[in-house]
Every structure is written in C-alpha cells, then in structure tokens.
Design a protein around this motif. Sequence first.
Motif, PDB file in Angstrom:
ATOM      1  N   LEU A  85      55.995  27.996  11.184  1.00 52.90           N
ATOM      2  CA  LEU A  85      56.941  27.340  10.726  1.00 52.90           C
ATOM      3  C   LEU A  85      58.161  27.386  11.159  1.00 52.90           C
ATOM      4  O   LEU A  85      58.606  28.597  11.538  1.00 52.90           O
ATOM      5  CB  LEU A  85      57.290  27.433   9.078  1.00 52.90           C
ATOM      6  CG  LEU A  85      56.459  27.783   7.754  1.00 52.90           C
ATOM      7  CD1 LEU A  85      55.995  28.098   6.742  1.00 52.90           C
ATOM      8  CD2 LEU A  85      55.054  26.371   7.709  1.00 52.90           C
ATOM      9  N   PHE A  86      58.911  26.467  11.113  1.00 48.43           N
ATOM     10  CA  PHE A  86      60.299  25.918  12.096  1.00 48.43           C
ATOM     11  C   PHE A  86      60.872  26.753  11.118  1.00 48.43           C
ATOM     12  O   PHE A  86      61.183  26.531  10.223  1.00 48.43           O
ATOM     13  CB  PHE A  86      60.295  25.069  12.672  1.00 48.43           C
ATOM     14  CG  PHE A  86      59.457  24.022  13.028  1.00 48.43           C
ATOM     15  CD1 PHE A  86      59.142  24.594  14.515  1.00 48.43           C
ATOM     16  CD2 PHE A  86      58.953  22.544  12.727  1.00 48.43           C
ATOM     17  CE1 PHE A  86      58.056  23.939  15.060  1.00 48.43           C
ATOM     18  CE2 PHE A  86      58.077  22.434  13.646  1.00 48.43           C
ATOM     19  CZ  PHE A  86      57.794  23.036  15.083  1.00 48.43           C
ATOM     20  N   MET A  89      64.552  24.625   9.383  1.00 46.42           N
ATOM     21  CA  MET A  89      64.759  23.401   8.540  1.00 46.42           C
ATOM     22  C   MET A  89      63.486  23.988   7.601  1.00 46.42           C
ATOM     23  O   MET A  89      62.996  24.645   7.055  1.00 46.42           O
ATOM     24  CB  MET A  89      62.791  23.223   9.758  1.00 46.42           C
ATOM     25  CG  MET A  89      63.485  22.148  10.951  1.00 46.42           C
ATOM     26  SD  MET A  89      62.381  21.335  11.543  1.00 46.42           S
ATOM     27  CE  MET A  89      62.661  21.159  13.451  1.00 46.42           C
ATOM     28  N   PHE A  97      58.336  16.961  10.841  1.00 53.10           N
ATOM     29  CA  PHE A  97      58.827  17.196  12.342  1.00 53.10           C
ATOM     30  C   PHE A  97      57.498  16.205  12.797  1.00 53.10           C
ATOM     31  O   PHE A  97      58.551  15.817  13.747  1.00 53.10           O
ATOM     32  CB  PHE A  97      58.307  18.702  12.226  1.00 53.10           C
ATOM     33  CG  PHE A  97      58.408  18.645  14.007  1.00 53.10           C
ATOM     34  CD1 PHE A  97      59.857  18.849  14.291  1.00 53.10           C
ATOM     35  CD2 PHE A  97      57.587  19.270  15.541  1.00 53.10           C
ATOM     36  CE1 PHE A  97      60.058  19.600  15.659  1.00 53.10           C
ATOM     37  CE2 PHE A  97      57.999  18.968  16.249  1.00 53.10           C
ATOM     38  CZ  PHE A  97      59.841  19.620  16.667  1.00 53.10           C
ATOM     39  N   GLY A  98      56.434  16.132  12.444  1.00 55.21           N
ATOM     40  CA  GLY A  98      54.932  15.266  14.066  1.00 55.21           C
ATOM     41  C   GLY A  98      55.655  13.545  13.693  1.00 55.21           C
ATOM     42  O   GLY A  98      55.715  13.220  14.478  1.00 55.21           O
ATOM     43  N   GLU A 100      58.206  12.521  13.064  1.00 52.82           N
ATOM     44  CA  GLU A 100      59.669  12.717  12.796  1.00 52.82           C
ATOM     45  C   GLU A 100      59.729  12.519  14.826  1.00 52.82           C
ATOM     46  O   GLU A 100      60.650  11.516  15.718  1.00 52.82           O
ATOM     47  CB  GLU A 100      61.062  13.446  12.437  1.00 52.82           C
ATOM     48  CG  GLU A 100      61.681  12.820  10.999  1.00 52.82           C
ATOM     49  CD  GLU A 100      62.343  14.411  10.676  1.00 52.82           C
ATOM     50  OE1 GLU A 100      62.798  15.126  11.739  1.00 52.82           O
ATOM     51  OE2 GLU A 100      62.744  13.522   9.785  1.00 52.82           O
ATOM     52  N   VAL A 101      58.979  13.009  15.763  1.00 54.69           N
ATOM     53  CA  VAL A 101      59.366  12.961  16.778  1.00 54.69           C
ATOM     54  C   VAL A 101      58.064  11.896  17.374  1.00 54.69           C
ATOM     55  O   VAL A 101      58.909  12.034  18.559  1.00 54.69           O
ATOM     56  CB  VAL A 101      58.561  14.577  17.467  1.00 54.69           C
ATOM     57  CG1 VAL A 101      59.391  16.079  17.508  1.00 54.69           C
ATOM     58  CG2 VAL A 101      56.819  14.651  16.746  1.00 54.69           C
ATOM     59  N   LYS A 103      59.101   9.278  15.827  1.00 49.90           N
ATOM     60  CA  LYS A 103      60.078   8.256  16.278  1.00 49.90           C
ATOM     61  C   LYS A 103      59.128   7.106  14.771  1.00 49.90           C
ATOM     62  O   LYS A 103      59.431   5.799  14.713  1.00 49.90           O
ATOM     63  CB  LYS A 103      60.319   7.407  17.046  1.00 49.90           C
ATOM     64  CG  LYS A 103      61.173   8.538  18.093  1.00 49.90           C
ATOM     65  CD  LYS A 103      62.128   8.462  18.421  1.00 49.90           C
ATOM     66  CE  LYS A 103      62.529   8.924  18.658  1.00 49.90           C
ATOM     67  NZ  LYS A 103      62.715  10.436  19.525  1.00 49.90           N
ATOM     68  N   ARG A 145      52.214  20.523   6.670  1.00 52.67           N
ATOM     69  CA  ARG A 145      52.972  19.326   8.870  1.00 52.67           C
ATOM     70  C   ARG A 145      51.375  19.455   9.551  1.00 52.67           C
ATOM     71  O   ARG A 145      51.710  18.316  10.075  1.00 52.67           O
ATOM     72  CB  ARG A 145      53.614  21.038   9.243  1.00 52.67           C
ATOM     73  CG  ARG A 145      54.214  20.680  10.243  1.00 52.67           C
ATOM     74  CD  ARG A 145      55.217  22.003  11.318  1.00 52.67           C
ATOM     75  NE  ARG A 145      54.314  23.077  11.464  1.00 52.67           N
ATOM     76  CZ  ARG A 145      54.109  24.001  11.943  1.00 52.67           C
ATOM     77  NH1 ARG A 145      55.824  24.912  11.962  1.00 52.67           N
ATOM     78  NH2 ARG A 145      53.572  24.914  12.692  1.00 52.67           N
ATOM     79  N   THR A 146      50.400  20.263   9.398  1.00 49.05           N
ATOM     80  CA  THR A 146      49.178  19.552  10.173  1.00 49.05           C
ATOM     81  C   THR A 146      48.991  17.829   9.948  1.00 49.05           C
ATOM     82  O   THR A 146      48.962  17.600  10.322  1.00 49.05           O
ATOM     83  CB  THR A 146      48.703  20.853  10.463  1.00 49.05           C
ATOM     84  OG1 THR A 146      49.725  21.634  10.776  1.00 49.05           O
ATOM     85  CG2 THR A 146      47.485  20.399  11.351  1.00 49.05           C
ATOM     86  N   THR A 149      50.365  14.046  10.562  1.00 50.15           N
ATOM     87  CA  THR A 149      49.807  13.452  11.815  1.00 50.15           C
ATOM     88  C   THR A 149      48.342  12.640  11.525  1.00 50.15           C
ATOM     89  O   THR A 149      48.061  11.788  12.833  1.00 50.15           O
ATOM     90  CB  THR A 149      50.257  14.183  13.156  1.00 50.15           C
ATOM     91  OG1 THR A 149      49.443  15.329  12.597  1.00 50.15           O
ATOM     92  CG2 THR A 149      51.888  14.766  13.554  1.00 50.15           C
TER      93      THR A 149
ATOM     94  N   GLN B 176      56.471  29.309  17.445  1.00 52.12           N
ATOM     95  CA  GLN B 176      56.788  27.639  17.511  1.00 52.12           C
ATOM     96  C   GLN B 176      56.355  26.249  18.347  1.00 52.12           C
ATOM     97  O   GLN B 176      56.521  25.469  17.891  1.00 52.12           O
ATOM     98  CB  GLN B 176      57.855  28.626  16.679  1.00 52.12           C
ATOM     99  CG  GLN B 176      58.702  28.998  15.320  1.00 52.12           C
ATOM    100  CD  GLN B 176      60.176  29.222  14.742  1.00 52.12           C
ATOM    101  OE1 GLN B 176      60.478  28.705  14.666  1.00 52.12           O
ATOM    102  NE2 GLN B 176      60.039  30.273  14.452  1.00 52.12           N
ATOM    103  N   GLN B 189      61.659  17.469  23.331  1.00 50.82           N
ATOM    104  CA  GLN B 189      62.319  17.233  22.216  1.00 50.82           C
ATOM    105  C   GLN B 189      61.546  18.500  21.465  1.00 50.82           C
ATOM    106  O   GLN B 189      62.873  19.793  20.989  1.00 50.82           O
ATOM    107  CB  GLN B 189      60.987  16.495  21.394  1.00 50.82           C
ATOM    108  CG  GLN B 189      61.296  14.814  21.241  1.00 50.82           C
ATOM    109  CD  GLN B 189      60.285  13.970  20.867  1.00 50.82           C
ATOM    110  OE1 GLN B 189      59.215  14.660  20.741  1.00 50.82           O
ATOM    111  NE2 GLN B 189      60.755  12.993  20.037  1.00 50.82           N
TER     112      GLN B 189
END
Lengths: 365, 283
Positions: A85-86, A89, A97-98, A100-101, A103, A145-146, A149, B176, B189
């Motif tokens: 995990l980040f 965050m 996260f996935g 946001e990157v 966009k 999180r996985t 996406t 990570q 990124q």
Amino acid sequence: MGIVVRDIYKRFGGFIAVDGVSFDVREGELVALLGPSGSGKSTILRIIAGLEIPDRGEIYLKRENVTALSPRQRKVGFVFQHYALFKHMTVEKNIAFGLEVQKRKRKDIEEKVRELIRLVKLEGYEGHYPSQLSGGQRQRVALARTLATEPSVLLLDEPFGALDAKVRDNLAKWLKELHVKLNITSVFVTHDQNEAIEISDKIVVINRGKVEQIGTAKDVYEHPNSKFVASFIGNVNVVDAVIKNGLIFIKDTDFEIIDRDIDVSVDRDIVLLVRPEDILVEKDSKQEGFPCMIQDVHYRGSFYEFNLCMGDTYIRSVKDKDDFLGKKWEKNQKAFVVFKQYKIFDASEGHWEIREKLRQLGYIE
Amino acid sequence: MKDNDVCIRPIRKQSHFIEYTLTFSVIIWFIILVMAPVYGILREVIRNGAGIFIDSISSPAAIHSFKLTFWITVTAIFINTIFGVMLALVFVKQDFRGKIFLEGLVDLPFAVSPVVAGFMFIMLFGPNGWLGSWFGSYNIKIIYALPGMVIATLFVTLPFVAREVMPVLAEYGIEQEEAAYILGASKWQTFWKVTLPSIKWGLVYGITLTFARSIGEFGAVLVVSGSIINKTQTATLHIHQQFTDFNYAGAFTASLILAVLSFSILIIMKCVYKRKEKGYRWA
C-alpha cells in the motif's frame, strides 16, 4: 481461456526458478498455485503480471499474446504479499490511485471509490492511513485498489500469508464469495494446502519450478500422482514396506498387505502413503487389521488424534468425536488398524528426501 | 519465621551513579565545545554595542558576501538535490559493473580535504588547466569567478542528499513502485506520486545538511575564488578577511549571523522531524 501459460522458463543466475511450466486458467476460474517456498510459484505469478520477463515461453491473457507487453499494458490486477500500500496516502487515495493516473473524471473516481469501500467493508476508514489499519484491513484495501481499475485477471501473491489464522480463514472465505460475485479470473499463490483446497476451483501443484499435478482439490487430494503431491497435500503417514517373493509386507513385520494392483514380480522396497483419516482404528480385529499399540490419544476439538505404533513404525490416525464417544480408548492399549486407502510409491525414487521433508514439517517424528 | 513475615526488599539497590556521571560529562563537554564559543561571539558582539553590529553588517562588502553565499547555496541545493536523488536511484535500483567503486567515489568529498579539492579544481579549470584552457578560449572564466565557487561547493556537498536518500530508498523497497506500475502509472507518475513522497524525509535532511555545509564552506571556496572583495568573497571568506584585518567586531557579527542561520535551520529541521515521528500518518 482466461490465462494460458505456455512452457515458461526463468533462471536467476545459476538457479532455475521456473522450469518449463504450462497450465491454463479458464475464464472466471479461481486457481491456486500451491507449492513449498522456493518452488517458483511466486515467480510464475510475477511472470504472468509482467513483473518478470521469462527467458522462454509465452503468456496469453484472453487469447492475446502479452509476453512482450509491460505490466501497465496487460491490465492485470496484482495483490502483493505485503500489500504494498502507498504509506503516505489514505485508504481512499490508495484505492483511487489507479483511476487517478488514468486521469478519469473526479466524479467517476469518487463514485467508484465509494462503491469499492462498501464492497470491501471499510466504511468509515476512508481517511485512515495504512499504518492505522490491521493486517486484514490492509489486505482488503490492497484488493479494492486492485479492483478499481477493473482488471481482466486478478493475481494474488500469498494473499493471506502475513495474517494470523483466524483472520486468514475469514478473509479466505470472503475472497471466495467475492470471486463468485465478481466472477473474475483469478490466480493465487499459496504454500498452505488447506487454503488451496478450501477456496480454489483448481490446484496447480508446483515443485522445484515444475508442475507436479493439475486438478481439482479432490483430484489432487485423493489421487496424488507423485509422492511429492501426496506428502505435500495434507498430512500423510509414511509406512515402509517390502515386496518379497510376490508378497507385500510392512517392513520388519510379517503383516501382509493384499493388493492386486501392484506389480510384485520384482523384489524391492516400497513406501505406503496413508492419510490419517484413511486409517481405521478398531478395538478388535473383525476386519483384517494389523495389530498395533496406542501410544497417545489427543483431544483436537472436533476430532481425536491417535498416535499408534506398529512394530517400529509410528503412524497417526484421526477419529471423529461421535465415533470416539462410548468407547474407551486408552494409552498402551492394543488395537487394530486397517488402511482403507493408500498410495504406493517406489522407495528408490528419493524416498528419504520425502521422509526428511515430512519430518521437517512435523508430520512424522 | 512465618510465611507472611518475609520482608520484601528490592533484589538489588538501583545505582544511578553511572547514568549521572555520563549525563554530567556530556553536558560539560557540550558546554566547553559548543556553547562556550557561541557565547564568546555573542558576548563580543554585545560588548561592541548595536551600533557597530549594524555598521558592520551593512557595509557593502558584508552585504555582497552574504548575497554571494546565498546564491551559491541556492544553486548547490538545487543541483545537488536533483543529482543526489538521481545518484541514490541509480545506486539502489540499478545493478552494473563497477557499482561498488562508484559508490565509494560518492564519499570522496567527505574524505578529501576541501583545500585539496579546491586545488584539484584549480588544476582542472585554471587558465592553464585541461578544461580551463578550453573554457578560456570561449572567454568563460571558471576559477576566481562564480562558476568555480559553485563547482567547489557542489563537490563538497555532493554526498549529503545521495547518502541520506539511499538508505530510505533501500528500506522502502520496490513493491510500492511495482504496484503503481501495475495500476497503470507511468514511470514519471510513479516517481512523483510514490517514490518521491516516500523518500521525502531523507531528502529534507539531506537538503538541510547541504544548506549548512554550503553556507559554511571555507577551504575549497577560498582556493578557487581568490577571495576578491566585492567580487568572489563569500560570507565565510568575509569573516576571515575581517579577522586578518583586525576588524574583530565585523568578524564576530558576521559569524554570529552565520551561526544563527545554521542553528535555526537545524532546529526547524528537528522540530519538523519530531512532528513527523509523532504523527502516525507518516510512520
């Protein structure tokens, strides 16, 4: 086909981690890669994800050859053993996260994150940081999180390895339910046979970088095709035996085993692998039983465990609680055992190795 | 004796003798070595009165020297932050032949005397030097000019950011980043959103050390600058100049300012760091 792994090789320096592995995962299937540590199972998973590049072989995801694609392009979901995990965050940011990157639109992201938080039952933890969560919660964040996406394939590396037994059981059941609900093609790596048996549709047993056996949990458990599989899947008793003059005896005794399926033409040493639940313990020898001595009887919750001594051979058997009640079993009592089911392997093919392994695992003394 | 009659006594009398001696020695040592000199400067400045204090810091030479130190420091921090992070990334994440040798070289500025370092740059960039003559043919002056002073400062501060970031980077591992990558983040990124935030504290610490060293650098800068008043004289060189000119008030005043600057930066750093340690969110 969801995932096709074709003849994968991978070498790290002088160590061959993966040695010609092939298997298929059908669409929507939940498959376990089961093997001891260092067997190459995690490397196989990382190769499917694109985190390692195989020296040889091909990977297909949904009929597309992805061997040359980077992890980004493969659109797989990967859950790391230690969650990865980040740390800087919040739960919410981790899950987003996935998206946001990529966009995506802010509104869509918020909606998706809320939905996932509900799915993994982490309502109220949106603003928490990973260090404030328990192991099980972190694992669920990693999963959310996985899933954010919407990967076509989900890969999990020892998903419950770092959790304590109780959390692990709950999470394993929950993952199974989730898999049924989402119906996403999944592969998970584990060294725990119970975990594999409990939640997978199919088990691929890996040993020393090779596939030992592929089958359903029942197949692998009941019809192991090698000594390794037999000994690795579940607890097993190892009983030494000999074939002499066309007859089979338990070693150093005159207990004869009647088995017409075995080739007895050559005199040799053999091994019987017998699961504890396949050993019937009786007080009297109504059936054809071998005499033995009860060494110990242990209470194990829903069942009782017997340590028995047959000549020089020590074996372990289990008996259901209900079956146990009403009879008096005591230490140093004489009894008879019947092997309801067993597997025979040649002792010449590395028997001592297996024995050593079982000893290390604590299955035998 | 009855059972409940047993008298309860500590197993061993706790002696604090060693602890007290140790603490006392450290405090004494600290006073002699650190606090006394600071007090000395402070007393000297106070004794001379505020008038001289203001006079000596508002002289054109003093102002110029502080400005010069400021710009050299800013440049050194800027370049060495970028380069230091790059160095750390390469050494921690990549594997190549000669890595151990190069890693040793990173520490060279710690080992080599700044004066020797300055002399090396004179040999290299001086008017007759190997690179200096080439630059000279384009009328670019390196030695006895600002570029040389920046290069000398860059050299002596090279290891700080790299050395502070490397262990953080190594500890934090690769998972990570792999996770970010699989989730579809590009390398760029991943660096901005995942790698950089996780090495943030190492970076801050490295920058602080770079700052402290830059404003305090003397030897290397003295050799390459020639210490020309109003031209290539940094704050430390200015202090030295004032001192050799028997203008003690000026020297003490400038010293005090430098000392206060460095000290405040360190204190601010420590406070921020403390808060980080307390705050669970960054743990």
